[in-house]
Design a protein around this motif. Structure first.
Motif, PDB file in Angstrom:
ATOM      1  N   LEU A   1       0.831  -1.198   0.000  1.00 28.46           N
ATOM      2  CA  LEU A   1       0.000   0.000   0.000  1.00 28.46           C
ATOM      3  C   LEU A   1       0.868   1.251   0.000  1.00 28.46           C
ATOM      4  CD1 LEU A   1      -2.727  -1.091   2.580  1.00 28.46           C
ATOM      5  CD2 LEU A   1      -2.908  -1.004   0.081  1.00 28.46           C
ATOM      6  N   PRO A   2       0.368   2.330  -0.590  1.00 30.53           N
ATOM      7  CA  PRO A   2       1.141   3.573  -0.630  1.00 30.53           C
ATOM      8  C   PRO A   2       1.569   4.076   0.750  1.00 30.53           C
ATOM      9  CG  PRO A   2      -0.694   3.699  -2.154  1.00 30.53           C
ATOM     10  CD  PRO A   2      -0.873   2.431  -1.363  1.00 30.53           C
ATOM     11  N   GLY A   3       0.745   3.864   1.766  1.00 31.18           N
ATOM     12  CA  GLY A   3       1.104   4.303   3.119  1.00 31.18           C
ATOM     13  C   GLY A   3       2.333   3.579   3.651  1.00 31.18           C
ATOM     14  N   ALA A   4       2.454   2.304   3.347  1.00 30.69           N
ATOM     15  CA  ALA A   4       3.633   1.539   3.765  1.00 30.69           C
ATOM     16  C   ALA A   4       4.862   2.034   3.009  1.00 30.69           C
ATOM     17  CB  ALA A   4       3.418   0.049   3.525  1.00 30.69           C
ATOM     18  N   TYR A   5       4.685   2.328   1.732  1.00 29.63           N
ATOM     19  CA  TYR A   5       5.789   2.863   0.929  1.00 29.63           C
ATOM     20  C   TYR A   5       6.248   4.204   1.502  1.00 29.63           C
ATOM     21  CZ  TYR A   5       8.451   4.611  -3.048  1.00 29.63           C
ATOM     22  OH  TYR A   5       9.444   5.136  -3.846  1.00 29.63           O
ATOM     23  N   LYS A   6       5.299   5.074   1.828  1.00 30.68           N
ATOM     24  CA  LYS A   6       5.624   6.385   2.397  1.00 30.68           C
ATOM     25  C   LYS A   6       6.349   6.226   3.734  1.00 30.68           C
ATOM     26  CE  LYS A   6       5.520  10.848   2.906  1.00 30.68           C
ATOM     27  NZ  LYS A   6       6.517  11.650   2.250  1.00 30.68           N
ATOM     28  N   THR A   7       5.911   5.292   4.551  1.00 34.62           N
ATOM     29  CA  THR A   7       6.575   5.033   5.825  1.00 34.62           C
ATOM     30  C   THR A   7       8.008   4.581   5.584  1.00 34.62           C
ATOM     31  OG1 THR A   7       4.472   4.462   6.881  1.00 34.62           O
ATOM     32  CG2 THR A   7       6.485   3.686   7.970  1.00 34.62           C
ATOM     33  N   PHE A   8       8.179   3.649   4.648  1.00 33.96           N
ATOM     34  CA  PHE A   8       9.518   3.148   4.350  1.00 33.96           C
ATOM     35  C   PHE A   8      10.424   4.255   3.821  1.00 33.96           C
ATOM     36  CE2 PHE A   8      12.448   1.018   1.253  1.00 33.96           C
ATOM     37  CZ  PHE A   8      13.306   0.504   2.207  1.00 33.96           C
ATOM     38  N   THR A   9       9.942   5.046   2.873  1.00 33.07           N
ATOM     39  CA  THR A   9      10.794   6.108   2.313  1.00 33.07           C
ATOM     40  C   THR A   9      11.106   7.191   3.349  1.00 33.07           C
ATOM     41  OG1 THR A   9       8.889   7.263   1.347  1.00 33.07           O
ATOM     42  CG2 THR A   9      10.092   5.706  -0.083  1.00 33.07           C
ATOM     43  N   THR A  10      10.221   7.381   4.303  1.00 34.05           N
ATOM     44  CA  THR A  10      10.494   8.340   5.383  1.00 34.05           C
ATOM     45  C   THR A  10      11.597   7.802   6.281  1.00 34.05           C
ATOM     46  OG1 THR A  10       8.230   9.170   5.290  1.00 34.05           O
ATOM     47  CG2 THR A  10       9.483   9.633   7.309  1.00 34.05           C
ATOM     48  N   ILE A  11      11.553   6.516   6.596  1.00 35.95           N
ATOM     49  CA  ILE A  11      12.626   5.895   7.384  1.00 35.95           C
ATOM     50  C   ILE A  11      13.950   6.030   6.634  1.00 35.95           C
ATOM     51  CG2 ILE A  11      13.524   3.675   8.228  1.00 35.95           C
ATOM     52  CD1 ILE A  11      10.517   2.919   8.792  1.00 35.95           C
ATOM     53  N   VAL A  12      13.925   5.797   5.325  1.00 32.09           N
ATOM     54  CA  VAL A  12      15.142   5.927   4.517  1.00 32.09           C
ATOM     55  C   VAL A  12      15.645   7.365   4.555  1.00 32.09           C
ATOM     56  CG1 VAL A  12      16.050   5.842   2.148  1.00 32.09           C
ATOM     57  CG2 VAL A  12      14.621   3.966   3.010  1.00 32.09           C
ATOM     58  N   ARG A  13      14.753   8.326   4.376  1.00 34.59           N
ATOM     59  CA  ARG A  13      15.147   9.741   4.363  1.00 34.59           C
ATOM     60  C   ARG A  13      15.785  10.145   5.700  1.00 34.59           C
ATOM     61  NH1 ARG A  13      10.527  12.070   3.280  1.00 34.59           N
ATOM     62  NH2 ARG A  13      10.100  12.965   5.286  1.00 34.59           N
ATOM     63  N   TYR A  14      15.245   9.663   6.812  1.00 37.35           N
ATOM     64  CA  TYR A  14      15.771  10.020   8.122  1.00 37.35           C
ATOM     65  C   TYR A  14      16.976   9.158   8.521  1.00 37.35           C
ATOM     66  CZ  TYR A  14      12.004  13.238   9.300  1.00 37.35           C
ATOM     67  OH  TYR A  14      11.150  14.310   9.333  1.00 37.35           O
ATOM     68  N   GLU A  15      17.265   8.134   7.751  1.00 32.41           N
ATOM     69  CA  GLU A  15      18.336   7.164   7.986  1.00 32.41           C
ATOM     70  C   GLU A  15      18.026   6.239   9.154  1.00 32.41           C
ATOM     71  OE1 GLU A  15      22.190   8.999   8.027  1.00 32.41           O
ATOM     72  OE2 GLU A  15      21.931   9.730   5.961  1.00 32.41           O
ATOM     73  N   SER A  16      17.546   6.767  10.244  1.00 30.83           N
ATOM     74  CA  SER A  16      17.010   5.957  11.343  1.00 30.83           C
ATOM     75  C   SER A  16      16.054   6.848  12.107  1.00 30.83           C
ATOM     76  CB  SER A  16      18.113   5.409  12.246  1.00 30.83           C
ATOM     77  OG  SER A  16      18.751   6.445  12.944  1.00 30.83           O
TER      78      SER A  16
END
Length: 168
Positions: A59-74
């Protein structure tokens, strides 16, 4: 001819704080909202396509969560709930899904051992790069002929709009 639109009367929704605007301004703002709607539809399509390439059925929400984790590194779950404006239960389910897919990992937060840091796995980063590859450089190609001043102006205006929108 300038016709003023009186937006100050109260209706079912509270509109008492809407200023009186001339018709041309209302028309221009309505056109801007329409263009943003088109842009949002386009980006939703891009996000859905990327999510499906990352993991079929994601789902797009899971993708957004994942890319946010990537953007913040942790990130901690608490930070993610604030940034994504997501409730803790939904975030917990999404984090579990991302973890089961091997996209993220949890590690103890060295600053607070009671908390866990969420970060992308190497496999997650590789899969994200592959998922994003089809549109890599699309913005560069689309704006290659634009004047540099136009790009700078658009960037500044979008930043300004985001800032005033957050204040609302």
């Amino acid at each position: 001819m300038t016709t003023e639109i009186d937006n100050t009367s109260s209706t079912a929704a509270d509109t008492s704080s809407i200023p009186v605007l001339e018709e041309e301004r209302v028309t221009a703002i309505t056109a801007l909202e329409s263009e943003f709607g088109e842009l949002i539809t386009h980006f939703r399509r891009v996000v859905m396509d990327n999510a499906n390439r990352l993991s079929p059925g994601m789902l797009p929400g899971a993708y957004k969560t994942f890319t946010t984790i990537v953007r913040y590194e942790s990130s901690t779950a608490s930070t993610l709930t604030d940034v994504l404006q997501m409730d803790k239960g939904q975030l917990s389910r999404t984090v579990r899904e991302l973890e089961e897919l091997g996209l993220i990992q949890r590690t103890p937060d060295p600053a607070d051992r009671r908390s866990m840091l969420l970060s992308a796995t190497e496999d997650g980063l590789t899969r994200l790069a592959v998922a994003r590859r089809p549109q890599e450089g699309a913005m560069l190609r689309r704006l290659a002929d634009w004047e540099l001043d136009d790009i700078s102006t658009l960037t500044a205006l979008l930043h300004r709009l985001i800032t005033v929108t957050r204040e609302a």
